[in-house]
Structure formats: C-alpha cells, structure tokens
Design a protein around this motif. Structure first.
Motif, PDB file in Angstrom:
ATOM      1  N   GLY A   1     -24.815   2.392   0.136  1.00 47.05           N
ATOM      2  CA  GLY A   1     -25.481   3.329  -0.754  1.00 47.05           C
ATOM      3  C   GLY A   1     -24.890   4.723  -0.774  1.00 47.05           C
TER       4      GLY A   1
ATOM      5  N   VAL B   1     -22.667   7.635  -2.042  1.00 45.47           N
ATOM      6  CA  VAL B   1     -22.199   7.949  -3.388  1.00 45.47           C
ATOM      7  C   VAL B   1     -20.956   8.834  -3.297  1.00 45.47           C
ATOM      8  CG1 VAL B   1     -22.828   8.917  -5.623  1.00 45.47           C
ATOM      9  CG2 VAL B   1     -24.590   7.834  -4.195  1.00 45.47           C
TER      10      VAL B   1
ATOM     11  N   GLU C   1     -29.592  -1.327  -4.796  1.00 41.55           N
ATOM     12  CA  GLU C   1     -30.966  -1.559  -5.228  1.00 41.55           C
ATOM     13  C   GLU C   1     -31.108  -1.668  -6.736  1.00 41.55           C
ATOM     14  OE1 GLU C   1     -30.328   0.881  -2.704  1.00 41.55           O
ATOM     15  OE2 GLU C   1     -30.728  -0.854  -1.422  1.00 41.55           O
TER      16      GLU C   1
ATOM     17  N   ILE D   1     -20.157   3.760  -5.565  1.00 43.84           N
ATOM     18  CA  ILE D   1     -21.188   3.618  -4.532  1.00 43.84           C
ATOM     19  C   ILE D   1     -20.814   2.440  -3.654  1.00 43.84           C
ATOM     20  CG2 ILE D   1     -23.647   3.295  -4.058  1.00 43.84           C
ATOM     21  CD1 ILE D   1     -24.203   4.358  -6.891  1.00 43.84           C
TER      22      ILE D   1
ATOM     23  N   VAL E   1     -30.012   9.760 -11.997  1.00 51.03           N
ATOM     24  CA  VAL E   1     -30.307   8.425 -11.483  1.00 51.03           C
ATOM     25  C   VAL E   1     -31.461   7.818 -12.283  1.00 51.03           C
ATOM     26  CG1 VAL E   1     -30.862   7.057  -9.450  1.00 51.03           C
ATOM     27  CG2 VAL E   1     -29.585   9.210  -9.191  1.00 51.03           C
TER      28      VAL E   1
ATOM     29  N   THR F   1     -25.474  11.133   0.291  1.00 54.42           N
ATOM     30  CA  THR F   1     -26.455  10.085   0.539  1.00 54.42           C
ATOM     31  C   THR F   1     -26.970   9.603  -0.813  1.00 54.42           C
ATOM     32  OG1 THR F   1     -28.353  11.597   0.594  1.00 54.42           O
ATOM     33  CG2 THR F   1     -27.170  11.213   2.685  1.00 54.42           C
ATOM     34  N   SER F   2     -27.726   8.536  -0.805  1.00 55.24           N
ATOM     35  CA  SER F   2     -28.250   7.984  -2.058  1.00 55.24           C
ATOM     36  C   SER F   2     -29.185   8.954  -2.766  1.00 55.24           C
ATOM     37  CB  SER F   2     -28.982   6.671  -1.790  1.00 55.24           C
ATOM     38  OG  SER F   2     -30.068   6.878  -0.905  1.00 55.24           O
ATOM     39  N   THR F   3     -29.761   9.906  -2.027  1.00 51.59           N
ATOM     40  CA  THR F   3     -30.681  10.880  -2.628  1.00 51.59           C
ATOM     41  C   THR F   3     -30.002  12.203  -2.951  1.00 51.59           C
ATOM     42  OG1 THR F   3     -31.419  11.534  -0.416  1.00 51.59           O
ATOM     43  CG2 THR F   3     -32.721   9.870  -1.567  1.00 51.59           C
TER      44      THR F   3
ATOM     45  N   TYR G   1     -26.484   5.305 -11.455  1.00 46.26           N
ATOM     46  CA  TYR G   1     -26.074   6.696 -11.240  1.00 46.26           C
ATOM     47  C   TYR G   1     -25.093   7.079 -12.351  1.00 46.26           C
ATOM     48  CZ  TYR G   1     -28.086   6.612  -6.515  1.00 46.26           C
ATOM     49  OH  TYR G   1     -28.945   6.548  -5.440  1.00 46.26           O
TER      50      TYR G   1
ATOM     51  N   ASN H   1     -26.152   1.146  -7.635  1.00 44.46           N
ATOM     52  CA  ASN H   1     -26.251   1.017  -6.178  1.00 44.46           C
ATOM     53  C   ASN H   1     -26.830  -0.352  -5.805  1.00 44.46           C
ATOM     54  OD1 ASN H   1     -29.057   1.114  -6.403  1.00 44.46           O
ATOM     55  ND2 ASN H   1     -29.297   2.909  -5.104  1.00 44.46           N
TER      56      ASN H   1
END
Length: 351
Positions: free
Chosen positions: A267, A269, A219, A263, A234, A283-285, A223, A217
């Motif tokens: 961000g 996914v 940052e 991604i 992650v 979402t990224s989380t 993943y 991603n």
C-alpha cells in the motif's frame, strides 16, 4: 602488386591484434553506493541500474567490446513504464512511436504491438493476473493482450475527450481512464462496457483539474494524480471521494508538478514530481515516508521524472524523461533488513 597486398594484410593483422589486446572490456557500472536516505538512517532505496539503450539490457557483442558498438535503439522521449511477471519491462516512447519490451533477465529485446501501430504512446497500465495491457496512444485508449500484442476489447460508451492515464483493478475487474480535458474519470468493466463517470473540473474534494496517471491499491481504492490541484485524490470503486493529500509547495508531501504514481503490495504510494525532480513515498493515507532525488544528470538525479512502476520483487522503475533513461531501484523493507541485508556499505551515498 602482390607485395602491396601482403603488406596491407599484415598491417591489418597487426592493427587487429593491437585493438584486441588494448581495447577496454565492457564493465557494467556499479551503483552499489547510491542509497537513500543517507546515513545514519536505515538504507531504504538503492539505485540498481540506469537504462538508456539496449546495451544497458543485453550483453555487448565481442566487436562492441573491442571497438565500441552502436546501440540498436536509444530512448528519445520515454513516458511510462510497466513490468510483467515474466521479467519484461515495457517502456513507451512517444517520440520513437514505440513500446519497447526489454527482458531484464535474458536480455531479449522486442517491441509491443503491430509495427507502425502507435502514433504517440504515453501512459500504460498492466494487469498480470488477466494478461492485459492498457495503452493511451495520442487521443485514444486501448486494451491489448499481453501474450499476443493484439486488441483484447474496445472501451465503448464513454465520450473521452483526451485520455491521460489508465489503471486496472484486477480483483474487481474494473478499468479506469482519466480524461485530462474533461477533468473526469471513466470506469469500464472487463468487456469494455462503460459503467460510470466521476470527478468534474474544480478544486473541491472529489473534483479534478487535469487528472493524469492513476493506480489502484490492494483494497481497490483508486489514486489519481490531480496535476493542477497539486494533490493525489483517492476514490472508492463507485467513484465516491475518500480522501486527498498533497498541496502546492516544495515541502515534504507537497508537489510542484506531480506526474507518475504507483502502489506496491503493502500500500505504499510512489509519486514522481516533474518540477522538483524527486520521488516521494507515502503511506496509503498520505504521510510522507521517503523523499529522494534532485535536478541533474548524475545517478539518482532527474530531469522531469514521469511514469513509475513496481514489480513483484519490490523493484521500482522511474522514467527520467528529459535525461532519456529509466532508473531501476530496490526498496528495502523491515522484513528485508531482518532476513537478508547484511553487507556493510562503507562509502557515502550521494544525497
């Protein structure tokens, strides 16, 4: 004898004229009504195109329009897809032992790498910033130059039993290779030097059971599709566990057989599921945002969706392996709605 030749010539002219006047002209299919989710929700995903052969990329010749043409190639077992910044789509086909280069704008067709080079090309990764292509070919993993199609450097120092996925981190210059047999992830630098290994077989946090495709991603978090644990794991760039999401099941955010992952710059996914023949956006989380697709052969339906890639313009590409095709979609964000999306779609999209 002369009279017979004249009659044959006249008949040929008549048949040719008839074919010219009556043959159907090529019309590109219109997928404008295929949106997800269905009304009254905001339309977020639109199917733009289906790619099966080179005729879906280039304009047919006049003879092909008149008499029906034979494609130069057709996908047999497509596995993965990536897009470069010049608008060229790369599709690996393990049955044809080929990586196709398909320019979506110009219609130009080519293959990547030396002729006869590939044994069974599968997973791919691309670094547009540094002009690199990563390729998993049968039991080996390679890094090539995008411009020349020649090897860039060798990945050395790690014992990779059976590579299954690759990912680049262009900002930090790291390369990751998943090992489906060793249940590990191997990390290298941009000279091909081995840096570390993490993972290991198991179902605890940070452990892996058949790791597959991967994505990094914005940052720098990695993943990993953890196939037989039915989840996405992650990690940070040092191989430390960060979080996991997904479980076994058919509900939102669950997986039957996760396959591909990508991604985008925001961000989000994207994960394909080969059992449930659908694509889920998270979402990224790990919170599910959009779920679409079902089993079938119609537009927007899948039979074993595999690799996924996203380009710089928000289009994303999904390999529909058993249907032997690639789907092209557009993701519409809030910014797009506010700025450009004005047309009124009156027909009902396929659910």
């Amino acid at each position: 004898m002369i009279r017979n030749k004249i009659l044959i010539l006249v008949a040929g002219i008549i048949l040719s004229s008839f074919a010219t006047g009556c043959a159907p002209q090529y019309v590109e299919p219109d997928y404008s009504r295929y949106f997800w989710p269905p009304p009254p929700e905001l339309k977020r995903v639109q199917l733009l195109k289906l790619l099966r052969t080179d005729i879906d990329i280039r304009r047919p010749t006049i003879n092909e329009e008149l008499f029906g043409g034979t494609a130069y190639f057709a996908f047999k077992k497509p596995c993965d897809v990536v897009m470069d910044d010049a608008g060229t789509l790369y599709v690996s086909d393990s049955y044809n032992r080929t990586i196709y280069k398909l320019n979506m704008d110009s219609g130009q067709l080519a293959t990547f790498g030396p002729a006869g080079r590939w044994k069974e090309p599968k997973a791919m990764a691309i670094d547009n910033k540094h002009g690199l292509m990563g390729i998993v070919d049968y039991k080996t993993a390679h890094v090539y130059r995008l411009a020349s199609g020649k090897p860039a450097f060798e990945l050395t120092g790690a014992d990779i039993a059976k590579p299954s996925g690759m990912a680049f981190d262009p900002e930090r210059k790291f390369i990751y290779v998943s090992d489906i047999r060793g249940n590990q992830i191997h990390k290298f630098d941009y000279e091909g030097k081995f840096l570390l290994t993490f993972g290991g077989r198991g179902n605890a946090e940070g452990r892996l059971y058949f790791p597959g495709h991967m994505a990094v991603n914005p940052e720098g978090l990695l993943y990993v599709i953890d196939i037989m644990n039915w989840r996405v794991q992650v990690y940070d760039s040092d191989g430390n566990f960060v979080r996991t999401f997904g479980s076994h099941g058919s509900g939102p955010g669950q997986f039957g057989r996760p396959k591909g992952i990508a991604i985008n710059s925001e961000g989000i996914v994207f994960v394909s599921d080969g059992d449930f023949n659908r694509i889920t956006l998270f979402t990224s989380t790990g919170t599910p945002l959009i779920i679409f697709g079902q089993k079938g052969r119609q537009p927007g339906e899948f039979l074993n969706p595999y690799g996924i890639s996203i380009d710089k313009n928000g289009k994303f590409y999904v390999v529909d392996q058993t249907n032997r095709r690639v789907h092209v979609y557009q993701l519409y964000t809030d910014e797009y709605y506010e700025g450009e999306f004005q047309k009124d779609i009156t027909s009902t999209p396929k659910p």
